[in-house]
Design a protein around this motif. Sequence first.
Motif, mmCIF file in Angstrom:
data_model
loop_
_atom_site.group_PDB
_atom_site.id
_atom_site.type_symbol
_atom_site.label_atom_id
_atom_site.label_comp_id
_atom_site.label_asym_id
_atom_site.label_seq_id
_atom_site.Cartn_x
_atom_site.Cartn_y
_atom_site.Cartn_z
ATOM 1 N N VAL A 90 -0.726 -29.025 -11.447
ATOM 2 C CA VAL A 90 -1.304 -29.136 -10.107
ATOM 3 C C VAL A 90 -0.780 -27.940 -9.319
ATOM 4 N N VAL A 91 -1.688 -27.073 -8.894
ATOM 5 C CA VAL A 91 -1.279 -25.818 -8.265
ATOM 6 C C VAL A 91 -1.847 -25.700 -6.860
ATOM 7 N N VAL A 92 -1.106 -24.966 -6.029
ATOM 8 C CA VAL A 92 -1.585 -24.584 -4.707
ATOM 9 C C VAL A 92 -1.913 -23.097 -4.779
ATOM 10 N N PHE A 93 -3.086 -22.724 -4.283
ATOM 11 C CA PHE A 93 -3.502 -21.326 -4.387
ATOM 12 C C PHE A 93 -4.244 -20.897 -3.133
ATOM 13 N N ASP A 94 -4.291 -19.600 -2.954
ATOM 14 C CA ASP A 94 -5.047 -18.977 -1.877
ATOM 15 C C ASP A 94 -6.453 -18.724 -2.406
ATOM 16 N N ASP A 126 -3.279 -23.566 5.703
ATOM 17 C CA ASP A 126 -4.301 -22.631 6.132
ATOM 18 C C ASP A 126 -5.636 -23.027 5.516
ATOM 19 N N GLY A 127 -6.720 -22.658 6.185
ATOM 20 C CA GLY A 127 -8.046 -22.994 5.672
ATOM 21 C C GLY A 127 -8.393 -22.307 4.374
ATOM 22 N N THR A 128 -7.551 -21.359 3.951
ATOM 23 C CA THR A 128 -7.805 -20.675 2.685
ATOM 24 C C THR A 128 -6.953 -21.218 1.541
ATOM 25 N N ASP A 129 -6.055 -22.162 1.822
ATOM 26 C CA ASP A 129 -5.174 -22.712 0.793
ATOM 27 C C ASP A 129 -5.752 -24.010 0.232
ATOM 28 N N PHE A 130 -5.645 -24.167 -1.093
ATOM 29 C CA PHE A 130 -6.199 -25.338 -1.771
ATOM 30 C C PHE A 130 -5.192 -25.865 -2.784
ATOM 31 N N VAL A 131 -5.334 -27.158 -3.109
ATOM 32 C CA VAL A 131 -4.535 -27.755 -4.175
ATOM 33 C C VAL A 131 -5.496 -28.405 -5.173
ATOM 34 N N LYS A 132 -5.384 -28.021 -6.447
ATOM 35 C CA LYS A 132 -6.259 -28.529 -7.502
ATOM 36 C C LYS A 132 -5.474 -28.603 -8.804
ATOM 37 N N ARG A 133 -6.108 -29.193 -9.815
ATOM 38 C CA ARG A 133 -5.496 -29.271 -11.140
ATOM 39 C C ARG A 133 -6.129 -28.210 -12.049
ATOM 40 N N VAL A 134 -5.282 -27.526 -12.812
ATOM 41 C CA VAL A 134 -5.776 -26.541 -13.766
ATOM 42 C C VAL A 134 -6.400 -27.267 -14.960
ATOM 43 N N VAL A 135 -7.662 -26.973 -15.220
ATOM 44 C CA VAL A 135 -8.359 -27.572 -16.361
ATOM 45 C C VAL A 135 -8.599 -26.535 -17.458
ATOM 46 N N GLY A 136 -8.771 -25.275 -17.074
ATOM 47 C CA GLY A 136 -8.952 -24.217 -18.055
ATOM 48 C C GLY A 136 -8.191 -22.975 -17.655
ATOM 49 N N VAL A 137 -7.597 -22.283 -18.644
ATOM 50 C CA VAL A 137 -6.896 -21.022 -18.407
ATOM 51 C C VAL A 137 -7.697 -19.890 -19.032
ATOM 52 N N GLY A 138 -7.250 -18.654 -18.776
ATOM 53 C CA GLY A 138 -7.992 -17.503 -19.255
ATOM 54 C C GLY A 138 -8.246 -17.531 -20.759
ATOM 55 N N GLY A 139 -9.494 -17.344 -21.141
ATOM 56 C CA GLY A 139 -9.876 -17.373 -22.549
ATOM 57 C C GLY A 139 -10.455 -18.700 -22.992
ATOM 58 N N ASP A 140 -10.215 -19.778 -22.213
ATOM 59 C CA ASP A 140 -10.750 -21.098 -22.560
ATOM 60 C C ASP A 140 -12.255 -21.156 -22.347
ATOM 61 N N ARG A 141 -12.896 -22.048 -23.104
ATOM 62 C CA ARG A 141 -14.270 -22.423 -22.826
ATOM 63 C C ARG A 141 -14.258 -23.866 -22.333
ATOM 64 N N VAL A 142 -14.692 -24.057 -21.097
ATOM 65 C CA VAL A 142 -14.685 -25.381 -20.468
ATOM 66 C C VAL A 142 -16.129 -25.827 -20.297
ATOM 67 N N LYS A 143 -16.400 -27.041 -20.737
ATOM 68 C CA LYS A 143 -17.783 -27.518 -20.760
ATOM 69 C C LYS A 143 -17.841 -28.979 -20.326
ATOM 70 N N CYS A 144 -18.907 -29.330 -19.665
ATOM 71 C CA CYS A 144 -19.144 -30.734 -19.322
ATOM 72 C C CYS A 144 -20.661 -30.961 -19.287
#
Length: 255
Positions: A90-94, A126-144
């Motif tokens: 679970v990450v906080v990012f700009d 700040d309105g530019t900061d978000f908190v979400k869960r990482v589901v895919g990292v670089g190189g992954d293929r994420v599908k639904c």
Amino acid sequence: MDTEATHPERDLPPDAERRPGRGSRFALSRRTAALIGIAWAAVLLLLGHFVVQPFQIPSRSMEPTLQVGDRVIVNKFAYRFGDRPERGDVVVFDGTGSFVRTPAEENPVAGLVRGAARALGLAEPDGTDFVKRVVGVGGDRVKCCDKGGRVEVNGVPVEERYLYPGDTPSSVRFDIAVPRGTLWVMGDHRSQSSDSRDHLGSPGGGVVPVDMVIGRADWIGWPARRWSAVEATGAFEAVPDPPAPGSAGSGGGRG
């Protein structure tokens, strides 16, 4: 004559000579307390800038893991020494440039005050900061979604037990090859979360650059009844590593 000369002094209160000194000690004590308060504020600001920072949860997008009004402690050291965000973190990012456009410039003084309040956890993020869960990292293929309605990462279906009860993994179908150096992120309350799925058509393509990650949300520090660590998930343990750069099957952009 000498005896009479001392009468006025006898009429003074017994502690009259000590009063000026006592007042000075109180004044010194107040000054000391003020200096200590300023020093602690400076320490907290430095900690908030470099080490850990409280982050106030403003929406329902991460329920049930995080609730509105929770103050999570963001570990800014988590990715400072070569470690990278992992699936399930679970990450906080700009979100500037990926989830939101570049914000207009604000008054420097107002920005400084607002930034200090956020660093101390006294104001909403700040309105530019978000908190979400990482589901895919670089190189992954994420599908639904697969036949069972689940998210797949590198061909492996993920059992997301952290989702809000009653939510489906996604009402939006997608198939994305996550570019290197970026993350695919989603909220735990999928029906209430504006996340990577909603920004597929944006200039950033829905992914978040790793360099824009502020830190990992490791603890819930407030309210007291919610004190706990943000639990790790084993949902991605069976997911294989993505192909190495340059190998067959690697690439970037939408699949």
